[in-house]
Design a protein around this motif. Structure first.
Motif, short mmCIF file in Angstrom:
data_model
loop_
_atom_site.label_atom_id
_atom_site.label_comp_id
_atom_site.label_asym_id
_atom_site.label_seq_id
_atom_site.Cartn_x
_atom_site.Cartn_y
_atom_site.Cartn_z
N LYS A 88 2.17 -6.31 -0.85
CA LYS A 88 1.64 -4.99 -0.49
C LYS A 88 0.65 -5.09 0.67
O LYS A 88 0.71 -4.31 1.62
CB LYS A 88 0.96 -4.36 -1.71
CG LYS A 88 0.46 -2.95 -1.45
CD LYS A 88 -1.02 -2.91 -1.69
CE LYS A 88 -1.55 -1.52 -1.43
NZ LYS A 88 -2.70 -1.54 -0.55
N LEU A 130 6.20 1.46 -4.07
CA LEU A 130 7.30 0.53 -4.31
C LEU A 130 6.79 -0.80 -4.87
O LEU A 130 7.34 -1.33 -5.83
CB LEU A 130 8.10 0.30 -3.03
CG LEU A 130 9.34 -0.57 -3.17
CD1 LEU A 130 10.36 0.10 -4.07
CD2 LEU A 130 9.94 -0.85 -1.81
N CYS A 131 5.73 -1.32 -4.27
CA CYS A 131 5.16 -2.58 -4.77
C CYS A 131 4.63 -2.40 -6.19
O CYS A 131 4.79 -3.29 -7.03
CB CYS A 131 4.07 -3.08 -3.84
SG CYS A 131 4.72 -3.73 -2.29
N LEU A 176 7.75 -2.07 -8.64
CA LEU A 176 8.42 -3.36 -8.81
C LEU A 176 7.56 -4.35 -9.60
O LEU A 176 8.07 -5.09 -10.44
CB LEU A 176 8.79 -3.94 -7.45
CG LEU A 176 9.90 -3.21 -6.70
CD1 LEU A 176 10.08 -3.81 -5.31
CD2 LEU A 176 11.20 -3.23 -7.47
N LEU A 190 4.71 4.86 0.48
CA LEU A 190 5.92 4.26 -0.09
C LEU A 190 5.73 2.77 -0.36
O LEU A 190 6.21 2.25 -1.38
CB LEU A 190 7.11 4.47 0.83
CG LEU A 190 7.69 5.88 0.85
CD1 LEU A 190 8.79 5.99 1.91
CD2 LEU A 190 8.22 6.27 -0.51
N ASN A 191 5.04 2.08 0.53
CA ASN A 191 4.75 0.66 0.34
C ASN A 191 3.96 0.45 -0.94
O ASN A 191 4.32 -0.40 -1.77
CB ASN A 191 3.98 0.12 1.54
CG ASN A 191 3.54 -1.30 1.37
OD1 ASN A 191 4.26 -2.13 0.85
ND2 ASN A 191 2.32 -1.58 1.80
#
Length: 127
Positions: A82, A108-109, A112, A104-105
């Motif tokens: 990230k 998403l990190c 996940l 979004l970064n």
């Protein structure tokens, strides 16, 4: 000719205090990932070379030491990911798209990482 001082020109352009924290966390996670990566690769190598199947992998991950080290490895990996992607986005993306990519970064990190941590915990507790 502007009559502003250099300080007046840079006021309200952002704080110069948060970059050091970001830099330190990136270095700290990188240092933490060195021994954890060696442990991860070495452990998987010994399991694969031993000809183990899925059950052997689950037994290995069910151990408390392996589970805790795997949780640390995954947490450090996704946080380092990230931070690194954030730097790339901040440096090379411009415009309104930049903020969307930063959000979004992070999301998403986070998703996940939570999925990976949940998987390890389920295997470690439930086998």
């Amino acid at each position: 000719m502007a009559l502003q001082t250099p300080l007046a020109k840079v006021r309200h352009l952002g704080s110069a205090k948060e970059g050091v924290s970001h830099w330190w966390w990136q270095r700290l996670t990188a240092i933490l990932l060195v021994p954890l990566s060696l442990w991860f690769v070495g452990s998987l190598w010994s399991i694969v070379v031993g000809g183990a199947d899925r059950d052997a992998l689950v037994d290995w991950l069910s151990g408390p030491v392996a589970a805790v080290l795997m949780l640390l490895f995954l947490g450090a990996t996704f946080y380092h990911l990230k931070l690194g992607l954030q730097v790339v986005i901040e440096d090379y993306v411009h415009g309104k798209c930049k903020w969307v990519l930063l959000i979004l970064n992070t999301l998403l990190c986070l998703v996940l990482c939570l999925a990976a941590l949940y998987s390890v915990i389920v295997i470690a507790v439930g086998g």
